[in-house]
Design a protein around this motif. Sequence first.
Motif: not given
Length: 374
Positions: A251-265
């Motif tokens: 999330t600190s590098l790729v802010p859209v991770n807030k919406g689509y987490s590592v696991d979701a991706v």
Amino acid sequence: MTIKTFITFPDERQAKRSLLDMDEQQLADFLAELGEAKFRARQIWEWIYQRYAGDFESMTDLPKTLRSRLAEVATVASLTLATEVVSADRDTIKCLFQLHDGQTIEAVLMLYDQRRTLCISSQAGCAMGCTFCATAQGGLARNLTSGEIVAQVLYFARYLADPSLLPDSNVERPTQVTNIVLMGMGEPLHNYANVWTALRRITDNSAFGLGARHITLSTVGLAPMIDRMADEGLQIGLAVSLHAPNDSLRTSLVPVNKGYSVDAVLEAVRRYVVKTHRRVTFEYALMCGINDSPGLAQELAAKLQGILCHVNLIPLNPIPDSPFQPTSDEDTEHFAQILRAAGIPTTVRLRRGIEINAGCGQLRQSRDAQNRTS
Ligand code: SAH
């Protein structure tokens, strides 16, 4: 390296219809509106997509009157070259193009022994906000139309077809574009419809006709759009910009991770592999002291177990005023070895065009800076 800049004029293309934004039926309808026979559509289509004509004048089997009529009301050139930079070893050519409304986009041609790989943009700017990326800093200006995406491919196809334009080289190489990566400016899955219209035009045998397997789309990881892509039925390669194995770092590098987490991706990627049977690439830009520790390599390897994938480690292109610095070659190799030892196929991307600021968005940024100081 060699840098050429070209003066750009106020643009009259605004008022003209772009034929690159039309499918063959729309082109036929447009010609019918002009009172022309429908068979002209096929002729013009072939001139554009198979003979790479950059203007109507060169469509020599069209009547002269039709060519000048078309030149008044339409265009097949949505890009004007603004800056061209050729690397010192003449194997990387980076172009900044101006669009009809003054927006600028970048595309890069990389010449390898057997391949000519083109890196193209999908948006002017980008809304994703990745903290280490030059394009993100200016935000999103607008989506590219499908014609503007295809125009980047046609520009370089034309360039390659004319040996007098190629940088001198003693290596035999193919004269066509052999591979395309959507890794230029923008997030391709944030401009989904236009990108896919362009991809169909690029792969369609009656148009440009490049095999889908020679094309890779790189995404920040918009999970629902990865699912949509899996249903398209085209064998386009998928690359996912992961850059971190856990949510707090990502999330600190790729802010859209807030919406689509590592696991979701990763779940969306697993579904993609089941549907397409294609190996997915995970991109991981190594940043010194940020995401490059041996512990993170182990965490990444554990996350990716069981996914048909490979990891491409990218040496960071440092951008001005950024706290992020590239990982040393030694630490990069160490990170790669940990992944390989855990059974994850891993490659380190060649440093290409680094001296010409070939990182995403960097040429536009340096020109904007020049314009501000001049
Ligand atoms: N939006 C898409 C494609 C554009 S960028 C995506 O996120 O995948 C293509 C790749 O270059 C991405 O993996 C991106 O994270 C990476 N990238 C961006 N800036 C970079 C930099 N300064 N150094 C190295 N890689 C960078």
